[in-house]
Design a protein around this motif. Structure first.
Motif, PDB file in Angstrom:
ATOM      1  N   GLU A  77     -15.714  -8.347   1.468  1.00 54.50           N
ATOM      2  CA  GLU A  77     -16.391  -8.153   2.754  1.00 54.50           C
ATOM      3  C   GLU A  77     -17.321  -6.944   2.715  1.00 54.50           C
ATOM      4  OE1 GLU A  77     -13.333  -9.865   6.135  1.00 54.50           O
ATOM      5  OE2 GLU A  77     -12.744  -8.036   5.037  1.00 54.50           O
ATOM      6  N   VAL A  78     -16.889  -5.892   2.051  1.00 54.01           N
ATOM      7  CA  VAL A  78     -17.732  -4.703   1.931  1.00 54.01           C
ATOM      8  C   VAL A  78     -18.974  -5.021   1.100  1.00 54.01           C
ATOM      9  CG1 VAL A  78     -17.882  -2.399   0.921  1.00 54.01           C
ATOM     10  CG2 VAL A  78     -15.873  -3.056   2.258  1.00 54.01           C
ATOM     11  N   GLN A  79     -18.792  -5.781   0.027  1.00 50.75           N
ATOM     12  CA  GLN A  79     -19.916  -6.120  -0.836  1.00 50.75           C
ATOM     13  C   GLN A  79     -20.948  -6.984  -0.125  1.00 50.75           C
ATOM     14  OE1 GLN A  79     -17.789  -7.841  -4.163  1.00 50.75           O
ATOM     15  NE2 GLN A  79     -17.792  -5.896  -5.303  1.00 50.75           N
ATOM     16  N   GLN A  80     -20.537  -7.675   0.901  1.00 51.05           N
ATOM     17  CA  GLN A  80     -21.470  -8.490   1.677  1.00 51.05           C
ATOM     18  C   GLN A  80     -22.324  -7.652   2.627  1.00 51.05           C
ATOM     19  OE1 GLN A  80     -19.155 -11.533   3.613  1.00 51.05           O
ATOM     20  NE2 GLN A  80     -18.560 -12.490   1.680  1.00 51.05           N
ATOM     21  N   LEU A  81     -21.919  -6.397   2.825  1.00 48.72           N
ATOM     22  CA  LEU A  81     -22.698  -5.485   3.673  1.00 48.72           C
ATOM     23  C   LEU A  81     -23.735  -4.787   2.799  1.00 48.72           C
ATOM     24  CD1 LEU A  81     -19.738  -3.880   5.689  1.00 48.72           C
ATOM     25  CD2 LEU A  81     -21.295  -5.666   6.478  1.00 48.72           C
ATOM     26  N   ASP A  82     -24.978  -5.234   2.908  1.00 53.55           N
ATOM     27  CA  ASP A  82     -26.041  -4.699   2.057  1.00 53.55           C
ATOM     28  C   ASP A  82     -26.186  -3.189   2.228  1.00 53.55           C
ATOM     29  OD1 ASP A  82     -28.379  -5.097   0.265  1.00 53.55           O
ATOM     30  OD2 ASP A  82     -29.496  -4.400   2.015  1.00 53.55           O
ATOM     31  N   TRP A  83     -26.075  -2.703   3.478  1.00 50.20           N
ATOM     32  CA  TRP A  83     -26.251  -1.277   3.741  1.00 50.20           C
ATOM     33  C   TRP A  83     -25.137  -0.461   3.090  1.00 50.20           C
ATOM     34  CZ3 TRP A  83     -22.501   1.581   6.081  1.00 50.20           C
ATOM     35  CH2 TRP A  83     -21.521   0.899   6.810  1.00 50.20           C
ATOM     36  N   ALA A  84     -23.902  -0.997   3.103  1.00 52.87           N
ATOM     37  CA  ALA A  84     -22.775  -0.278   2.514  1.00 52.87           C
ATOM     38  C   ALA A  84     -22.943  -0.164   0.994  1.00 52.87           C
ATOM     39  CB  ALA A  84     -21.473  -0.973   2.854  1.00 52.87           C
ATOM     40  N   THR A  85     -23.411  -1.236   0.382  1.00 53.73           N
ATOM     41  CA  THR A  85     -23.621  -1.223  -1.063  1.00 53.73           C
ATOM     42  C   THR A  85     -24.662  -0.179  -1.463  1.00 53.73           C
ATOM     43  OG1 THR A  85     -23.080  -3.587  -1.208  1.00 53.73           O
ATOM     44  CG2 THR A  85     -24.311  -2.615  -3.046  1.00 53.73           C
ATOM     45  N   LYS A  86     -25.747  -0.118  -0.691  1.00 55.50           N
ATOM     46  CA  LYS A  86     -26.824   0.812  -1.030  1.00 55.50           C
ATOM     47  C   LYS A  86     -26.418   2.263  -0.778  1.00 55.50           C
ATOM     48  CE  LYS A  86     -30.499  -2.560  -0.516  1.00 55.50           C
ATOM     49  NZ  LYS A  86     -31.619  -3.097   0.297  1.00 55.50           N
ATOM     50  N   TRP A  87     -25.685   2.524   0.287  1.00 54.53           N
ATOM     51  CA  TRP A  87     -25.205   3.889   0.510  1.00 54.53           C
ATOM     52  C   TRP A  87     -24.152   4.259  -0.533  1.00 54.53           C
ATOM     53  CZ3 TRP A  87     -27.509   7.612   2.789  1.00 54.53           C
ATOM     54  CH2 TRP A  87     -28.333   7.391   3.892  1.00 54.53           C
ATOM     55  N   LYS A  88     -23.354   3.275  -0.961  1.00 57.61           N
ATOM     56  CA  LYS A  88     -22.361   3.524  -1.998  1.00 57.61           C
ATOM     57  C   LYS A  88     -23.044   3.951  -3.296  1.00 57.61           C
ATOM     58  CE  LYS A  88     -18.366   1.313  -4.218  1.00 57.61           C
ATOM     59  NZ  LYS A  88     -18.825   1.399  -5.626  1.00 57.61           N
ATOM     60  N   ASN A  89     -24.217   3.388  -3.565  1.00 60.94           N
ATOM     61  CA  ASN A  89     -24.946   3.733  -4.789  1.00 60.94           C
ATOM     62  C   ASN A  89     -25.431   5.175  -4.781  1.00 60.94           C
ATOM     63  OD1 ASN A  89     -24.596   1.129  -5.741  1.00 60.94           O
ATOM     64  ND2 ASN A  89     -26.583   0.397  -4.998  1.00 60.94           N
ATOM     65  N   THR A  90     -25.571   5.765  -3.613  1.00 65.78           N
ATOM     66  CA  THR A  90     -26.008   7.169  -3.526  1.00 65.78           C
ATOM     67  C   THR A  90     -24.854   8.132  -3.775  1.00 65.78           C
ATOM     68  OG1 THR A  90     -25.576   7.416  -1.145  1.00 65.78           O
ATOM     69  CG2 THR A  90     -27.719   6.500  -1.797  1.00 65.78           C
ATOM     70  N   GLY A  91     -23.624   7.635  -3.726  1.00 66.48           N
ATOM     71  CA  GLY A  91     -22.459   8.499  -3.879  1.00 66.48           C
ATOM     72  C   GLY A  91     -22.010   9.138  -2.579  1.00 66.48           C
ATOM     73  N   LEU A  92     -22.668   8.808  -1.465  1.00 63.78           N
ATOM     74  CA  LEU A  92     -22.343   9.399  -0.175  1.00 63.78           C
ATOM     75  C   LEU A  92     -21.396   8.529   0.644  1.00 63.78           C
ATOM     76  CD1 LEU A  92     -25.921  10.701   0.721  1.00 63.78           C
ATOM     77  CD2 LEU A  92     -24.039  11.980  -0.309  1.00 63.78           C
TER      78      LEU A  92
END
Length: 563
Positions: A313-328
């Motif tokens: 479910e988290v992976q389906q959230l595009d915004w969560a994935t992109k913020w996760k990539n920042t480390g924040l």
């Protein structure tokens, strides 16, 4: 179009506008470089002051802090807005009447001492460098998420943009760029706040939605269900004493910030200084009354979107994935149950949300249009760059005007003074960039340190310099040094050396209040134990407080009389 494409378009358009304004506002003399020829209209100076004042901490981080701290986060609202009222009523008109370029200029002339001037220069640079680190960090965060570059690269891009209009136009270029940046940042803050208020509560005005809807009650219940304290409960994260001390430190620190004070030197006269302060308060209030509402909406939406969600479910959230990539934004399934829980216990909490992403991520969490999300990114950059440019000019003017021109080479030509000022801007940008990549804390925390340092160093000597003619150079120097040293040692000790908060549990963010009181006591005691200021200085202070609009000057005091 995607969020990234919209962000690229809006950032390019806004940056081209800033660069064009900087080019059109380029200056050829030191008065234009340091105080914008003292010809900025009151309303424009009010907007520029608002942009200068509402930094990355206000735009990016303040609502995030309120979102995490709840009621206790009101320290930032009360301290920062209350401090500006204090500055507008007690300091700005008098400093403008004094007619100098910088705060160290005031300190050096009022206390008839080059030693006092040097101490003030050191304090101004120290405060400004601490503050600007938070701004560059904010620039890096925006670029890292919305343009998918690392934080370091984002900081470098911001450095190049600020360098262009700050080096070319000085205060004149910065002022008119800040007017444009205020327009961008306030529109970017209000549009998503209005949209989210409408979606969540049905009330389009964020302040009314926060006050008259049941959103706070709903969030209180959600927090209790997850094991947190109620969102609106008082003194759950900080003690009452610490809340009081932090609020005071932020308030008096505001009144002592050199980059805000210098804005009142850019208007034509004292009357314009008063009017520009009024306009600035209005422009600031628009954002500051919106922030608590946005913080509440953000907290509610983030919990609803992330708590108890599975990895899929988290992976389906595009915004969560992109913020996760920042480390924040981080997810760790500590109990291996296949989902992520948000809890108050750091040992069991499985979702780490950096406080600096709250405002920037909220439009995405609320599923607003991509152009709105991009607009918030452009607004965050405008807030960070506007304050960074003002701070960099303070650093430049402190060295080029207060040290080089006033002490080393009083006969320096206009071209040489401009060259030194521009070189110092470039040097300051390089240092600010380093701290932007390697910050000593999150944005609002770093900024809070700067306010504490300003409270402990500048506020007492400026207030006493205007309202107490008996305060002398010995007292001012002793007070600034003691206040600044005490506060700096406490902050570094608590934050970086493992020292306990030994002063009744007051945090590093609030210790500036103690430093300020120490400064006041030392200044007053030493001043009474040493000879009074020269008669002409006492007469100048009396004249400074009179309602006559003519500028005050002690130009007839020769350099040889200054120690």
């Amino acid at each position: 179009m995607t969020v990234e494409v919209w962000t690229f378009i809006l950032v390019i358009i806004s940056f081209m506008g800033y660069l064009y304004i900087g080019w059109r506002s380029r200056v050829k003399d030191s008065k234009g470089f340091f105080v914008a020829d003292q010809g900025v209209p009151a309303i424009a100076n009010g907007a520029a002051t608002g942009a200068d004042w509402m930094s990355a901490a206000s735009f990016i981080s303040m609502a995030g802090l309120i979102s995490f701290l709840g009621y206790d986060g009101s320290i930032y609202l009360m301290g920062w807005t209350g401090g500006f009222v204090l500055l507008a009523l007690l300091l700005a008109p008098y400093l403008r009447k004094f007619g100098k370029y910088t705060v160290p200029d005031f300190v050096g002339d009022r206390y008839y001492s080059n030693v006092a001037r040097i101490v003030a220069v050191i304090a101004a640079i120290f405060v400004s460098m601490t503050y600007v680190a938070g701004q560059m960090r904010g620039v890096g965060i925006v670029f890292s998420r919305f343009l998918q570059v690392d934080i370091g690269t984002g900081v470098v891009i911001g450095m190049i943009i600020v360098a262009f209009f700050a080096i070319l136009g000085g205060m004149k270029g910065i002022t008119w760029t800040q007017v444009a940046q205020y327009t961008v940042l306030i529109v970017a803050y209000l549009i998503p706040a209005i949209a989210i208020a409408t979606v969540i509560t049905g009330i389009p005005i964020p302040q009314f939605a926060f006050t008259f809807s049941d959103i706070v009650e709903k969030l209180n219940q959600v927090q209790v269900d997850l094991g947190f304290q109620e969102y609106s409960a008082a003194f759950t994260n900080k003690s009452m004493l610490d809340v009081l001390f932090i609020t005071i430190a932020l308030m008096v620190g505001t009144a002592g910030l050199p980059h805000v004070i210098v804005r009142f030197y850019t208007v034509p006269n004292v009357r314009a200084a008063r009017y520009s302060a009024g306009w600035a308060l209005l422009f600031i209030a628009i954002l500051y009354t919106t922030a608590p509402a946005l913080a509440t909406f953000a907290r509610y939406n983030l919990i609803d979107s992330l708590h108890n969600k599975t990895l899929e479910e988290v992976q389906q959230l595009d915004w969560a994935t992109k913020w996760k990539n920042t480390g924040l934004l981080e997810f760790t399934d500590k109990n291996n149950d296949g989902s992520f829980q948000l809890t108050p216990d750091i040992e069991t909490n499985e979702i780490r949300i950096d406080r600096d992403i709250i405002v920037l991520s909220t439009p995405e969490v609320a599923k607003l249009a991509p152009w709105v999300i991009a607009l918030v990114a452009a607004g965050g950059l405008a807030a960070a760059l506007s304050t960074a440019s003002g701070l960099l000019l303070v650093i430049s003017s402190s060295i080029a005007h207060d040290v080089y021109y006033r002490m080393i080479d009083p006969g320096a030509s206009e071209s040489r003074r401009l060259m030194v000022g521009r070189v110092m801007v470039g040097f300051a940008i390089a240092i600010a960039g380093y701290f932007g990549v390697n910050p000593p804390g999150f944005v609002a925390q770093v900024v809070a340190f700067a306010f504490g340092l300003a409270a402990a160093s500048f506020f007492p000597v400026i207030i006493l310099g205007v309202f107490d003619k008996r305060t002398n150079r010995e007292g001012a120097i002793a007070g600034m040094v003691s206040g600044l040293l005490f506060t700096t040692v406490y902050i570094i000790g608590v934050k970086f050396a493992g020292m306990p908060t030994w002063f009744f549990g007051v945090s590093a963010e609030g210790i500036g209040t103690v430093g300020m009181v120490l400064n006041f006591i030392v200044t007053l005691v030493v001043s009474r134990m040493t000879p009074p200021p020269p008669l002409e200085i006492q007469e100048m202070v009396e004249d400074l407080r009179s309602p006559v609009a003519a500028p005050v000057s002690i130009g007839d005091i020769g350099e040889e009389e200054l120690d």
